[in-house]
Enzyme design. Structure first.
Site, short mmCIF file in Angstrom:
data_model
loop_
_atom_site.label_atom_id
_atom_site.label_comp_id
_atom_site.label_asym_id
_atom_site.label_seq_id
_atom_site.Cartn_x
_atom_site.Cartn_y
_atom_site.Cartn_z
N CYS A 122 -4.93 10.61 -12.33
CA CYS A 122 -5.98 11.60 -12.26
C CYS A 122 -6.95 11.35 -13.41
CB CYS A 122 -5.41 12.99 -12.38
SG CYS A 122 -4.01 13.28 -11.30
N ARG A 170 -9.67 6.77 -10.41
CA ARG A 170 -8.32 7.07 -10.91
C ARG A 170 -7.54 7.95 -9.94
NH1 ARG A 170 -7.79 5.89 -16.64
NH2 ARG A 170 -5.72 6.65 -16.21
N TRP A 172 -5.00 12.88 -8.12
CA TRP A 172 -4.15 12.06 -7.25
C TRP A 172 -2.85 12.84 -7.15
CZ3 TRP A 172 0.52 9.40 -7.44
CH2 TRP A 172 0.70 8.36 -6.50
N ASN A 185 -3.30 15.82 -16.64
CA ASN A 185 -2.77 14.57 -16.07
C ASN A 185 -1.33 14.44 -16.52
OD1 ASN A 185 -5.29 13.99 -15.15
ND2 ASN A 185 -5.69 12.30 -16.54
N GLY A 186 -0.49 13.92 -15.64
CA GLY A 186 0.91 13.74 -16.01
C GLY A 186 1.80 14.60 -15.14
N GLU A 238 1.05 -12.15 -4.71
CA GLU A 238 -0.20 -11.45 -5.01
C GLU A 238 -1.13 -11.45 -3.80
OE1 GLU A 238 -1.28 -9.42 -7.04
OE2 GLU A 238 -3.45 -9.58 -6.98
N LYS A 243 -2.57 -8.01 -2.07
CA LYS A 243 -3.99 -7.69 -1.86
C LYS A 243 -4.19 -7.25 -0.41
CE LYS A 243 -5.20 -7.21 -4.99
NZ LYS A 243 -4.31 -7.36 -6.06
N GLU A 286 -2.63 -3.73 0.29
CA GLU A 286 -3.28 -2.65 -0.45
C GLU A 286 -4.56 -2.17 0.23
OE1 GLU A 286 -2.95 -2.89 -5.23
OE2 GLU A 286 -3.64 -4.74 -4.31
N HIS A 289 15.88 -18.04 6.17
CA HIS A 289 17.09 -17.22 5.96
C HIS A 289 16.88 -15.78 6.44
CE1 HIS A 289 19.03 -20.46 3.90
NE2 HIS A 289 18.03 -20.57 3.04
N LYS A 299 -5.63 3.67 -9.28
CA LYS A 299 -5.88 2.51 -10.12
C LYS A 299 -4.87 2.40 -11.25
CE LYS A 299 -8.25 -0.95 -11.72
NZ LYS A 299 -7.84 -2.21 -11.05
C1 G6P Z 1 -1.32 0.30 -9.73
C2 G6P Z 1 -2.47 -0.45 -9.10
C3 G6P Z 1 -2.15 -1.94 -9.05
C4 G6P Z 1 -1.80 -2.45 -10.43
C5 G6P Z 1 -0.66 -1.65 -11.06
C6 G6P Z 1 -0.46 -1.98 -12.53
O1 G6P Z 1 -0.24 0.30 -8.87
O2 G6P Z 1 -2.74 0.04 -7.80
O3 G6P Z 1 -3.28 -2.65 -8.57
O4 G6P Z 1 -1.46 -3.81 -10.37
O5 G6P Z 1 -0.95 -0.26 -10.99
O6 G6P Z 1 -1.58 -1.57 -13.27
P1 G6P Z 1 -1.90 -2.05 -14.73
O7 G6P Z 1 -3.08 -1.24 -15.17
O8 G6P Z 1 -0.67 -1.77 -15.56
O9 G6P Z 1 -2.18 -3.51 -14.67
#
Ligand code: G6P
Length: 607
Positions: free
Chosen positions: A2, A27, A73, A99-100, A480, A484, A487, A503, A602
């Site tokens: 948030c 955020r 969020w 937040n938290g 990765e 992507k 996501e 397997h 994020k």
């Molecule tokens: C969230 C984001 C990811 C990111 C991860 C770690 O899950 O959606 O895209 O890789 O956090 O974030 P950081 O800021 O620690 O790299």
């Protein structure tokens, strides 16, 4: 997760809060609200949904030169109007943005209910408001301190009180709050993104600190009211670094930005004389570097995948045993912390709670932690013993792109320095340095594949499932790549080491299920080509991401995307680019909300 913003000064607070919330929307974006203090009353306006919904419910000229705002969020309670922050005390005098997570919220609710409290929302935050409002005889900061003494969990909070129209009280435990210093006006925020348009002078609160912010300054103190003096730091990023530069999406802008971003990560850190890297922020001298017997890389999501590549880089260049682990898994399994292990936390935001807690756990046990972090002054950067800033510039899109590749480059620099402080020969060091210096040009060439990648994406965007495979150093490329795609396009995508395909997952290969193969021309190329055969034999389409020059791949794959060949250990940097573009164009074709995908945030500052 948030976002929080607050303002006190001579200007109308509402437009400042709204523009701050826009900056913070990345955020959290399921509901938002603002609380404005004027004439000894607090007025709260809030709405579920994106910020435009809140704009629509705001009065034409909302008054007040003091206020706080929040973009959410959801964790406790669905994203509804009632659950949106700020939360107001029953008498309407106190508003809180938080937040938290308040872990003991259920117990506190029961206790407060027994005392007659009635709750207007399902949130954990509302207990904080009730706790603060319970007593009115002390100064606001004392009431906040008393309330927080009952709270277990994490918080970054901003509190306003109708009876104290001259200040905002903020407090921090596990969730960032920053003070922005203006000219006879002050700001508070959870993230510098919301502050840089007003000021670049900021003060970070540390855990267990509380501050009273008025229009002319601030006082910081501990939770036991001991004053602490803190001096401002200057933020390195300019306001315009947060703009989209005319692009439809931040993610696209950030993909295109990678050449320059990587140049910044490399800037001044490559030593051509000794064929090594110069990483001044490690806070480790040459003999301490020599004592490192193991490296453990910690991170979440893409940062964890970067850590896997980092482990390959370190083992290959420095011959130091290295492994990567999701930070939360590490932290909760009572890990063995060793003095001669170097712990490396990778995090774009520097605020991911699982990574931060892992850092704290290692340090608590006496281990040494480096942070590979993008946001200067963030919690992980502040808690680590040393580190490497990525200098990727602000990353706004939820799906990480440039911070991911920049963290790989930072890890490559670390591996090089560790290697050259051991038995990596000057000649190998020279070759690696040259390859690092060619990376920006390789990235530019990889970006130039876009038109072709887009055409391939349009062919496969309507599939419901995809596999990504790779061997050895190419496996994290697959991880990765799949991350992507899922996501931002919501296509189900899974990554496997190519050797694992037979397997189990092979059972799912059929004509509508494409397999993306990361196929660098390394020692494992022939084996990877054999994996393509396995997929083709089940009539699965194959998309190969590879280098030019091997006819066998073009003969077998349905689509071939070629990027320049670099050092084997640097291929993950270059190959990430077409996979980002592939995910982007699939998501675009499907009309997805690319910068703010559903259910994600994020920076995940709750467990
Ligand atoms: C969230 C984001 C990811 C990111 C991860 C770690 O899950 O959606 O895209 O890789 O956090 O974030 P950081 O800021 O620690 O790299």
């Amino acid at each position: 997760m948030c976002g929080i913003i607050g303002y006190i000064g001579n200007r109308n607070a509402a437009p400042i809060l709204m523009s701050g919330l826009k900056r913070l929307e990345y955020r959290g974006y399921d509901s938002a609200g603002i609380a404005l203090v004027s004439g000894e009353t607090v007025r709260v306006h809030k709405a579920a949904g994106k910020l435009t919904r809140l704009e629509a419910v705001l009065p034409k000229r909302p008054g007040g030169k003091l206020g706080i705002g929040h973009t959410r969020w959801a964790t406790h309670g669905a994203p509804t109007d009632a659950n949106a922050h700020p939360h107001l005390s029953p008498d309407g005098s106190i508003a809180v943005a938080h937040n938290g997570i308040v872990e003991n919220a259920p117990a506190l609710r029961t206790r407060l209910r027994a005392e007659g409290a009635e709750f207007a929302s399902d949130t954990d935050t509302e207990v904080i408001v009730h706790l603060i409002a319970r007593t009115d005889e002390q100064p606001l900061e004392q009431r906040v301190r008393d309330a927080l003494a009952h709270v277990r969990g994490t918080y970054g909070i901003a509190v306003v009180d109708a009876a104290r129209p001259d200040c905002i009280v903020i407090a921090r435990k596990g969730s960032p709050v920053i003070i922005g210093i203006g000219d006879r006006e002050m700001f508070v925020a959870s993230d510098i993104a919301a502050l840089v348009r007003h000021t670049r002078q900021v003060v970070h609160l540390d855990d267990g600190e509380i501050a009273v912010v008025d229009a002319r300054g601030f006082r910081t103190m501990t939770m036991d009211a001991q004053p602490i003096s803190k001096s401002p730091a200057t933020v390195e990023w300019e306001d315009d670094a947060y703009e989209r530069d005319g692009h439809a999406h931040y993610m696209y802008k950030e993909i295109l930005d990678q050449r320059e971003a990587i140049e910044r990560t490399l800037g001044g850190r490559v030593d051509r004389r000794f064929h090594t890297a110069h990483l001044g922020g490690l806070n480790l001298d040459a003999s301490e570097l020599l004592e490192v017997k193991r490296v453990k890389l910690l991170g979440c999501g893409s940062a964890h995948y970067a850590g896997i590549t980092g482990a390959h880089l370190i083992e290959s260049l420095a011959r130091i045993p290295a492994s990567a682990e999701p930070a939360a898994e590490f932290r909760y399994r009572n890990p063995v912390i060793e003095r001669d292990t170097l712990y490396v936390a990778v995090s774009q935001s520097g605020e991911t709670i699982d990574t931060l807690m892992a850092v704290q756990e290692v340090r608590r046990c006496g281990g040494r932690v480096l942070g590979i972090v993008n946001v200067v002054g963030s919690s992980i950067a502040r808690e680590a013993d040393g580190g490497i800033y990525m200098h990727a510039g602000p990353e706004v899109a939820v799906a990480s792109t440039k911070a991911y590749t920049c963290s790989l480059v930072a890890l490559a620099l670390l591996a090089l320095q560790l290697g050259r402080s051991r038995d990596l020969s000057p000649e190998r060091g020279r070759q690696f340095v040259e390859a690092m210096e060619r990376l920006p040009a390789d990235i530019a060439a990889a970006l130039a594949t876009e038109a072709h990648v887009k055409a391939v994406a349009l062919r496969y965007a309507h599939c419901t499932s995809a596999f990504y495979i790779g061997r050895g150093p190419a496996f994290p490329i697959a991880l990765e790549g799949a991350q992507k795609l899922k996501e931002i396009s919501y296509i189900h995508a899974e990554a496997y080491p190519a050797s694992e395909l037979k397997h189990g997952p092979l059972a799912l290969i059929e004509p509508g299920v494409p397999t993306v193969v990361a196929l660098p021309h390394d020692a494992l190329l022939d084996k990877s080509i054999a994996s393509i055969e396995e997929v083709r034999a089940r009539h699965g389409p194959v998309i190969a991401v590879t280098h030019p020059g091997d006819e066998r791949i073009a003969e077998r794959a349905d689509a071939v995307i070629e990027v320049p060949r670099t050092e084997d250990m640097l291929n993950p940097v270059v190959m990430a680019i077409p996979l980002q573009l592939f995910a982007y164009h699939c998501a675009l074709a499907l009309g997805r909300h690319i910068d703010q995908p559903r259910n994600l945030a994020k920076s995940v500052t709750v467990e």
